[in-house]
Motif scaffolding. Sequence first.
Motif, PDB file in Angstrom:
ATOM      1  N   GLY A  55      39.111  36.951  43.927  1.00 34.18           N
ATOM      2  CA  GLY A  55      39.881  35.654  43.574  1.00 34.18           C
ATOM      3  C   GLY A  55      41.112  35.824  44.288  1.00 34.18           C
ATOM      4  O   GLY A  55      41.571  36.698  44.910  1.00 34.18           O
ATOM      5  N   VAL A  56      42.162  34.902  43.588  1.00 35.80           N
ATOM      6  CA  VAL A  56      43.472  34.972  43.871  1.00 35.80           C
ATOM      7  C   VAL A  56      44.409  34.711  42.570  1.00 35.80           C
ATOM      8  O   VAL A  56      43.815  34.248  41.615  1.00 35.80           O
ATOM      9  N   ILE A  57      45.457  35.354  42.596  1.00 34.03           N
ATOM     10  CA  ILE A  57      46.421  35.204  41.592  1.00 34.03           C
ATOM     11  C   ILE A  57      47.439  34.366  42.047  1.00 34.03           C
ATOM     12  O   ILE A  57      48.126  34.561  42.991  1.00 34.03           O
ATOM     13  N   LEU A  58      47.580  33.328  41.205  1.00 36.75           N
ATOM     14  CA  LEU A  58      49.134  32.334  41.630  1.00 36.75           C
ATOM     15  C   LEU A  58      49.904  32.716  40.470  1.00 36.75           C
ATOM     16  O   LEU A  58      49.936  32.194  39.297  1.00 36.75           O
ATOM     17  N   ALA A  59      50.843  33.940  40.752  1.00 34.45           N
ATOM     18  CA  ALA A  59      51.740  34.160  39.548  1.00 34.45           C
ATOM     19  C   ALA A  59      52.485  33.036  39.381  1.00 34.45           C
ATOM     20  O   ALA A  59      52.942  33.028  38.088  1.00 34.45           O
ATOM     21  N   ALA A  60      53.366  32.231  39.892  1.00 34.05           N
ATOM     22  CA  ALA A  60      54.088  31.318  39.410  1.00 34.05           C
ATOM     23  C   ALA A  60      53.622  30.237  38.523  1.00 34.05           C
ATOM     24  O   ALA A  60      54.159  29.668  37.975  1.00 34.05           O
ATOM     25  N   ASP A  61      52.229  30.079  38.719  1.00 40.28           N
ATOM     26  CA  ASP A  61      51.447  29.182  37.931  1.00 40.28           C
ATOM     27  C   ASP A  61      50.641  29.927  36.649  1.00 40.28           C
ATOM     28  O   ASP A  61      49.981  29.187  35.852  1.00 40.28           O
ATOM     29  N   GLN A  62      50.579  31.336  36.680  1.00 37.50           N
ATOM     30  CA  GLN A  62      50.167  32.010  35.827  1.00 37.50           C
ATOM     31  C   GLN A  62      48.743  31.825  35.568  1.00 37.50           C
ATOM     32  O   GLN A  62      48.261  31.712  34.380  1.00 37.50           O
ATOM     33  N   VAL A  63      47.932  31.785  36.817  1.00 40.35           N
ATOM     34  CA  VAL A  63      46.550  31.509  36.764  1.00 40.35           C
ATOM     35  C   VAL A  63      45.886  32.428  37.719  1.00 40.35           C
ATOM     36  O   VAL A  63      46.304  32.692  38.881  1.00 40.35           O
ATOM     37  N   VAL A  64      44.754  32.651  37.616  1.00 41.33           N
ATOM     38  CA  VAL A  64      43.806  33.605  38.205  1.00 41.33           C
ATOM     39  C   VAL A  64      42.646  32.412  38.634  1.00 41.33           C
ATOM     40  O   VAL A  64      42.164  31.867  37.729  1.00 41.33           O
ATOM     41  N   VAL A  65      42.379  32.352  40.045  1.00 41.07           N
ATOM     42  CA  VAL A  65      41.174  31.883  40.319  1.00 41.07           C
ATOM     43  C   VAL A  65      40.076  32.575  40.914  1.00 41.07           C
ATOM     44  O   VAL A  65      40.476  33.188  41.843  1.00 41.07           O
ATOM     45  N   THR A  66      38.737  32.489  40.324  1.00 35.02           N
ATOM     46  CA  THR A  66      37.997  33.556  41.166  1.00 35.02           C
ATOM     47  C   THR A  66      36.577  32.911  41.638  1.00 35.02           C
ATOM     48  O   THR A  66      36.484  31.593  41.128  1.00 35.02           O
ATOM     49  N   GLN A  67      35.895  33.530  42.317  1.00 32.61           N
ATOM     50  CA  GLN A  67      34.639  33.175  42.912  1.00 32.61           C
ATOM     51  C   GLN A  67      33.473  34.198  42.966  1.00 32.61           C
ATOM     52  O   GLN A  67      33.266  34.894  43.846  1.00 32.61           O
ATOM     53  N   PRO A  68      33.017  34.273  41.661  1.00 29.78           N
ATOM     54  CA  PRO A  68      32.091  35.407  41.547  1.00 29.78           C
ATOM     55  C   PRO A  68      30.959  35.276  42.477  1.00 29.78           C
ATOM     56  O   PRO A  68      30.258  36.324  42.769  1.00 29.78           O
ATOM     57  N   GLU A  69      30.459  34.135  42.771  1.00 28.44           N
ATOM     58  CA  GLU A  69      29.361  33.978  43.538  1.00 28.44           C
ATOM     59  C   GLU A  69      29.635  32.743  44.648  1.00 28.44           C
ATOM     60  O   GLU A  69      30.298  31.633  44.104  1.00 28.44           O
ATOM     61  N   ALA A  75      38.713  29.738  36.560  1.00 25.55           N
ATOM     62  CA  ALA A  75      39.871  29.872  36.400  1.00 25.55           C
ATOM     63  C   ALA A  75      40.487  30.388  35.041  1.00 25.55           C
ATOM     64  O   ALA A  75      39.629  30.062  34.154  1.00 25.55           O
ATOM     65  N   PHE A  76      41.257  31.380  35.030  1.00 26.88           N
ATOM     66  CA  PHE A  76      41.875  32.119  33.759  1.00 26.88           C
ATOM     67  C   PHE A  76      43.278  32.063  33.928  1.00 26.88           C
ATOM     68  O   PHE A  76      43.858  32.041  34.986  1.00 26.88           O
ATOM     69  N   SER A  77      43.860  32.420  32.567  1.00 28.03           N
ATOM     70  CA  SER A  77      45.401  32.770  32.375  1.00 28.03           C
ATOM     71  C   SER A  77      45.410  33.978  33.116  1.00 28.03           C
ATOM     72  O   SER A  77      44.664  34.994  33.118  1.00 28.03           O
TER      73      SER A  77
END
Length: 141
Positions: A55-69, A75-77
Amino acid sequence: MTAPGQPLTRRAFVAGACAAGCFAVASCASGGTEPTQARSGPVRIPVGDVPVGGGVILAADQVVVTQPEPGVFLAFSAVCTHDGCLVSSIRNGRIVCGCHGSSFSVTDGSVVRNPAQQPLPRRAVEVAGDTLTVAAATGPS
């Protein structure tokens, strides 16, 4: 302060110990990433920026986006539920907080390693073509 060769007074010793303690606390506090106010509004990110299995962490937006498969985006906080630091990396299928070592699953945000006790809060994410749109946080992360 005492002159060289003079005995250390109690006052000088206490002042030095307090200064050393303050320095140590400041050093520990800067070891993690303290969250700042997240930008408001939805977050848009290219699908290609999110690796499969990670995944990727977007620190400025306080969000994590993942692609487990392949083709599954979540997306998570990005604010760790243990002590409020921003998570710092994604590796081996885990979202990792560098402050105290908590880690969370890229699949569902659940706690994989303590000290965190609560999962990362989910954020809604939609796919439109080659763009992901993560909904703005609805409350405190």
